[in-house]
Design an enzyme around this catalytic site. Sequence first.
Site, PDB file in Angstrom:
ATOM      1  N   ASN A 148      37.563   5.522  -3.273  1.00 38.54           N
ATOM      2  CA  ASN A 148      36.250   5.959  -3.700  1.00 38.54           C
ATOM      3  C   ASN A 148      35.587   6.688  -2.538  1.00 38.54           C
ATOM      4  OD1 ASN A 148      33.684   6.274  -4.662  1.00 38.54           O
ATOM      5  ND2 ASN A 148      33.336   4.122  -5.125  1.00 38.54           N
ATOM      6  N   ILE A 183      33.167   7.198 -12.658  1.00 41.05           N
ATOM      7  CA  ILE A 183      32.080   6.233 -12.519  1.00 41.05           C
ATOM      8  C   ILE A 183      30.780   6.997 -12.720  1.00 41.05           C
ATOM      9  CG2 ILE A 183      30.868   4.689 -10.935  1.00 41.05           C
ATOM     10  CD1 ILE A 183      33.544   4.186  -9.538  1.00 41.05           C
ATOM     11  N   GLY A 233      27.672  11.241 -11.732  1.00 40.50           N
ATOM     12  CA  GLY A 233      28.645  10.272 -11.245  1.00 40.50           C
ATOM     13  C   GLY A 233      29.763  10.976 -10.519  1.00 40.50           C
ATOM     14  N   HIS A 234      30.885  10.293 -10.355  1.00 40.21           N
ATOM     15  CA  HIS A 234      32.028  10.932  -9.704  1.00 40.21           C
ATOM     16  C   HIS A 234      33.331  10.244 -10.093  1.00 40.21           C
ATOM     17  CE1 HIS A 234      31.089   7.659  -6.892  1.00 40.21           C
ATOM     18  NE2 HIS A 234      32.324   7.753  -6.475  1.00 40.21           N
ATOM     19  N   TYR A 235      34.410  10.881  -9.734  1.00 39.40           N
ATOM     20  CA  TYR A 235      35.741  10.381 -10.071  1.00 39.40           C
ATOM     21  C   TYR A 235      36.302   9.565  -8.915  1.00 39.40           C
ATOM     22  CZ  TYR A 235      35.550  13.553 -13.990  1.00 39.40           C
ATOM     23  OH  TYR A 235      35.192  14.172 -15.144  1.00 39.40           O
TER      24      TYR A 235
END
Length: 124
Positions: free
Chosen positions: A102, A79, A86-88
């Site tokens: 998340n 994302i 962002g991040h996974y």
Amino acid sequence: LVENLGCFTVDQVRAALKHTNGAADRAADWLFSHMDDLDSAIASLTSNDNIPSCSDSAKAVSLDSGEGKYTMIGMISHIGKNTGSGHYVAHMKRGDKWVIFNDEKVAISASPPLAHAYLYLYQR
């Protein structure tokens, strides 16, 4: 499969498989662990008489383990605008629903990004 990466020749892959008695995961690990001096590592394998021949390895490894049917059980997606920000997140299938993990938030995912994941997880 490892040969398709373009890093290794067919002979190098065969030598690694021979050394690991046909175990593909161990052969890939062996290849990457010896990348700095792969030719010398393969030469030392071929000079060792205790290594089974390809025909012995094929006899020792049973490839008949049933039907190859897999079901996707999860995926990892990103994302953010790009991989630098962002991040996974992870999506896992629970019954007939998808759950998003998340960071500290876990919730039902109404529309998981099935076509945009970086890594897909399957179960046989």
